[in-house]
Design a protein around this motif. Sequence first.
Motif, PDB file in Angstrom:
ATOM      1  N   ASP A  92      -2.680  -9.466   7.869  1.00  0.00           N
ATOM      2  CA  ASP A  92      -4.005  -8.871   8.078  1.00  0.00           C
ATOM      3  C   ASP A  92      -3.931  -7.347   8.106  1.00  0.00           C
ATOM      4  N   TYR A  93      -2.893  -6.825   8.753  1.00  0.00           N
ATOM      5  CA  TYR A  93      -2.750  -5.367   8.883  1.00  0.00           C
ATOM      6  C   TYR A  93      -2.570  -4.716   7.509  1.00  0.00           C
ATOM      7  N   VAL A  94      -1.723  -5.320   6.689  1.00  0.00           N
ATOM      8  CA  VAL A  94      -1.474  -4.758   5.356  1.00  0.00           C
ATOM      9  C   VAL A  94      -2.723  -4.860   4.490  1.00  0.00           C
ATOM     10  N   ARG A  95      -3.371  -6.012   4.507  1.00  0.00           N
ATOM     11  CA  ARG A  95      -4.559  -6.217   3.680  1.00  0.00           C
ATOM     12  C   ARG A  95      -5.693  -5.285   4.091  1.00  0.00           C
ATOM     13  N   GLU A  96      -5.865  -5.109   5.386  1.00  0.00           N
ATOM     14  CA  GLU A  96      -6.977  -4.287   5.862  1.00  0.00           C
ATOM     15  C   GLU A  96      -6.718  -2.798   5.685  1.00  0.00           C
ATOM     16  N   ASN A  97      -5.523  -2.421   5.258  1.00  0.00           N
ATOM     17  CA  ASN A  97      -5.237  -1.027   4.957  1.00  0.00           C
ATOM     18  C   ASN A  97      -5.394  -0.713   3.470  1.00  0.00           C
ATOM     19  N   LEU A  98      -5.733  -1.736   2.681  1.00  0.00           N
ATOM     20  CA  LEU A  98      -6.055  -1.490   1.278  1.00  0.00           C
ATOM     21  C   LEU A  98      -7.431  -0.827   1.202  1.00  0.00           C
ATOM     22  N   THR A  99      -7.564   0.195   0.337  1.00  0.00           N
ATOM     23  CA  THR A  99      -8.778   1.017   0.300  1.00  0.00           C
ATOM     24  C   THR A  99      -9.617   0.719  -0.933  1.00  0.00           C
ATOM     25  N   VAL A 100     -10.909   0.561  -0.687  1.00  0.00           N
ATOM     26  CA  VAL A 100     -11.892   0.466  -1.775  1.00  0.00           C
ATOM     27  C   VAL A 100     -12.662   1.783  -1.793  1.00  0.00           C
ATOM     28  N   MET A 140     -13.644   2.608   2.033  1.00  0.00           N
ATOM     29  CA  MET A 140     -13.927   1.380   2.772  1.00  0.00           C
ATOM     30  C   MET A 140     -12.677   0.515   2.890  1.00  0.00           C
ATOM     31  N   HIS A 141     -12.435   0.021   4.103  1.00  0.00           N
ATOM     32  CA  HIS A 141     -11.392  -0.976   4.360  1.00  0.00           C
ATOM     33  C   HIS A 141     -12.096  -2.298   4.640  1.00  0.00           C
ATOM     34  N   VAL A 142     -11.736  -3.330   3.896  1.00  0.00           N
ATOM     35  CA  VAL A 142     -12.384  -4.629   4.063  1.00  0.00           C
ATOM     36  C   VAL A 142     -11.573  -5.496   5.021  1.00  0.00           C
ATOM     37  N   LEU A 143     -12.218  -6.513   5.557  1.00  0.00           N
ATOM     38  CA  LEU A 143     -11.522  -7.462   6.418  1.00  0.00           C
ATOM     39  C   LEU A 143     -10.497  -8.246   5.612  1.00  0.00           C
ATOM     40  N   ALA A 144      -9.467  -8.734   6.307  1.00  0.00           N
ATOM     41  CA  ALA A 144      -8.332  -9.369   5.631  1.00  0.00           C
ATOM     42  C   ALA A 144      -8.750 -10.552   4.766  1.00  0.00           C
ATOM     43  N   ASP A 145      -9.753 -11.316   5.218  1.00  0.00           N
ATOM     44  CA  ASP A 145     -10.176 -12.497   4.458  1.00  0.00           C
ATOM     45  C   ASP A 145     -10.797 -12.132   3.112  1.00  0.00           C
ATOM     46  N   GLY A 151       1.666  -2.345  18.087  1.00  0.00           N
ATOM     47  CA  GLY A 151       0.806  -3.177  18.923  1.00  0.00           C
ATOM     48  C   GLY A 151      -0.272  -3.889  18.138  1.00  0.00           C
ATOM     49  N   GLN A 152      -0.623  -3.376  16.956  1.00  0.00           N
ATOM     50  CA  GLN A 152      -1.612  -4.048  16.119  1.00  0.00           C
ATOM     51  C   GLN A 152      -1.043  -5.301  15.454  1.00  0.00           C
ATOM     52  N   ILE A 153       0.274  -5.395  15.430  1.00  0.00           N
ATOM     53  CA  ILE A 153       0.930  -6.540  14.786  1.00  0.00           C
ATOM     54  C   ILE A 153       1.481  -7.520  15.820  1.00  0.00           C
ATOM     55  N   ILE A 154       2.130  -6.984  16.868  1.00  0.00           N
ATOM     56  CA  ILE A 154       2.709  -7.827  17.912  1.00  0.00           C
ATOM     57  C   ILE A 154       1.868  -7.676  19.171  1.00  0.00           C
ATOM     58  N   HIS A 156      -2.944  -7.841  -5.555  1.00  0.00           N
ATOM     59  CA  HIS A 156      -2.293  -9.092  -5.970  1.00  0.00           C
ATOM     60  C   HIS A 156      -0.839  -9.123  -5.506  1.00  0.00           C
ATOM     61  N   ARG A 157      -0.128  -8.020  -5.660  1.00  0.00           N
ATOM     62  CA  ARG A 157       1.286  -7.976  -5.256  1.00  0.00           C
ATOM     63  C   ARG A 157       1.435  -8.148  -3.754  1.00  0.00           C
ATOM     64  N   VAL A 158       0.560  -7.503  -3.002  1.00  0.00           N
ATOM     65  CA  VAL A 158       0.630  -7.603  -1.537  1.00  0.00           C
ATOM     66  C   VAL A 158       0.426  -9.052  -1.098  1.00  0.00           C
ATOM     67  N   ASN A 159      -0.607  -9.699  -1.605  1.00  0.00           N
ATOM     68  CA  ASN A 159      -0.878 -11.090  -1.230  1.00  0.00           C
ATOM     69  C   ASN A 159       0.265 -12.012  -1.650  1.00  0.00           C
ATOM     70  N   HIS A 160       0.797 -11.786  -2.847  1.00  0.00           N
ATOM     71  CA  HIS A 160       1.896 -12.624  -3.349  1.00  0.00           C
ATOM     72  C   HIS A 160       3.153 -12.430  -2.496  1.00  0.00           C
ATOM     73  N   ASN A 161       3.482 -11.186  -2.190  1.00  0.00           N
ATOM     74  CA  ASN A 161       4.687 -10.919  -1.396  1.00  0.00           C
ATOM     75  C   ASN A 161       4.551 -11.430   0.026  1.00  0.00           C
ATOM     76  N   LEU A 162       3.365 -11.337   0.611  1.00  0.00           N
ATOM     77  CA  LEU A 162       3.166 -11.832   1.968  1.00  0.00           C
ATOM     78  C   LEU A 162       3.322 -13.349   2.021  1.00  0.00           C
ATOM     79  N   GLN A 163       2.871 -14.038   1.003  1.00  0.00           N
ATOM     80  CA  GLN A 163       3.057 -15.484   0.948  1.00  0.00           C
ATOM     81  C   GLN A 163       4.539 -15.846   0.846  1.00  0.00           C
ATOM     82  N   ARG A 164       5.277 -15.090   0.056  1.00  0.00           N
ATOM     83  CA  ARG A 164       6.715 -15.349  -0.079  1.00  0.00           C
ATOM     84  C   ARG A 164       7.437 -15.069   1.238  1.00  0.00           C
TER      85      ARG A 164
END
Length: 280
Positions: free
Chosen positions: A32-40, A104-109, A235-238, A141-149
């Motif tokens: 969630d932290y990585v995804r929500e730091n992606l910028t639109v 804009m930073h979007v929610l992780a979902d 603290g945002q992660i743990i 795409h790379r972020v989502n793919h790497n996080l799944q791995r």
Amino acid sequence: MQVVTLCISTTMVLILIGLVALSVLTTRNLSDYVRENLTVTVMLGDSVSVGEGVALGKKLGQRPYAKQVSYISKEQALKEQSEAMGSDPSEFLGVNPFVATLEMHVLADYANADSLAKIAAELRKNKRQVTDVAYQEDLTHRVNHNLQRISLVLLVLALLLMVVSYSLISNSVRLSIYSRRFAIHTMKLVGASWAFIRWPFLRRAFTVGLVAAVLACAVLGGLLVALYRYQPGIGQIIGWQEMLVTALAVLLFGLLITLLCAYFSVNKFLRMKASELYKI
């Protein structure tokens, strides 16, 4: 001395289990932290005033997919880029080449290719104020793919570590009971019940498991305190929920594994005849 050695070896194994468990539990937060730091980046037209841009940003921030929206004026963009490049582009171009934008930073979902494409299409409909919408589609795409791995690797590692941990602790407990195999046989000869013979070993195993779990939790807690001081943003992660679940997992695993190993090891020697005790 055997109890101390067993306690230390069990503590080391539980520390490894705690680290892997904490990593697995925080994978979702990290994702969630990585995804929500992606910028639109929403680029605004030259005719859009500062007030209109701020108002659009507030309106956009109320959308269900928006986590945070910041308005970047032309002047602020020029200042930031000048500091980054070490020179002012407007000095040799004669004009400010940058446009006002909404970051804009979007929610992780919503931080996936399909959702971002729909969001961009929706924003581009406002042709009077929005000239273009940009985001790093390949990076998303790379972020989502790497996080799944990473999640899959951590899960497999956790399962393997549990098997290895059981083997290590089981061998340590079995060795500590092995030295008392003749005492077990003697108690059996004088008519002691199996439950009576097992009880001291189970009680010692419980104590060892409890002490090892407490020591492991203390070490993990010290590592987390040091990590928080070195990197406060962790603290945002743990969070405290992940730490609590990890501590409970370490405690339960430490008690359960030592009790089971002691139970089965004692039963093994209880089933043996006197002649068999000399052959092992």
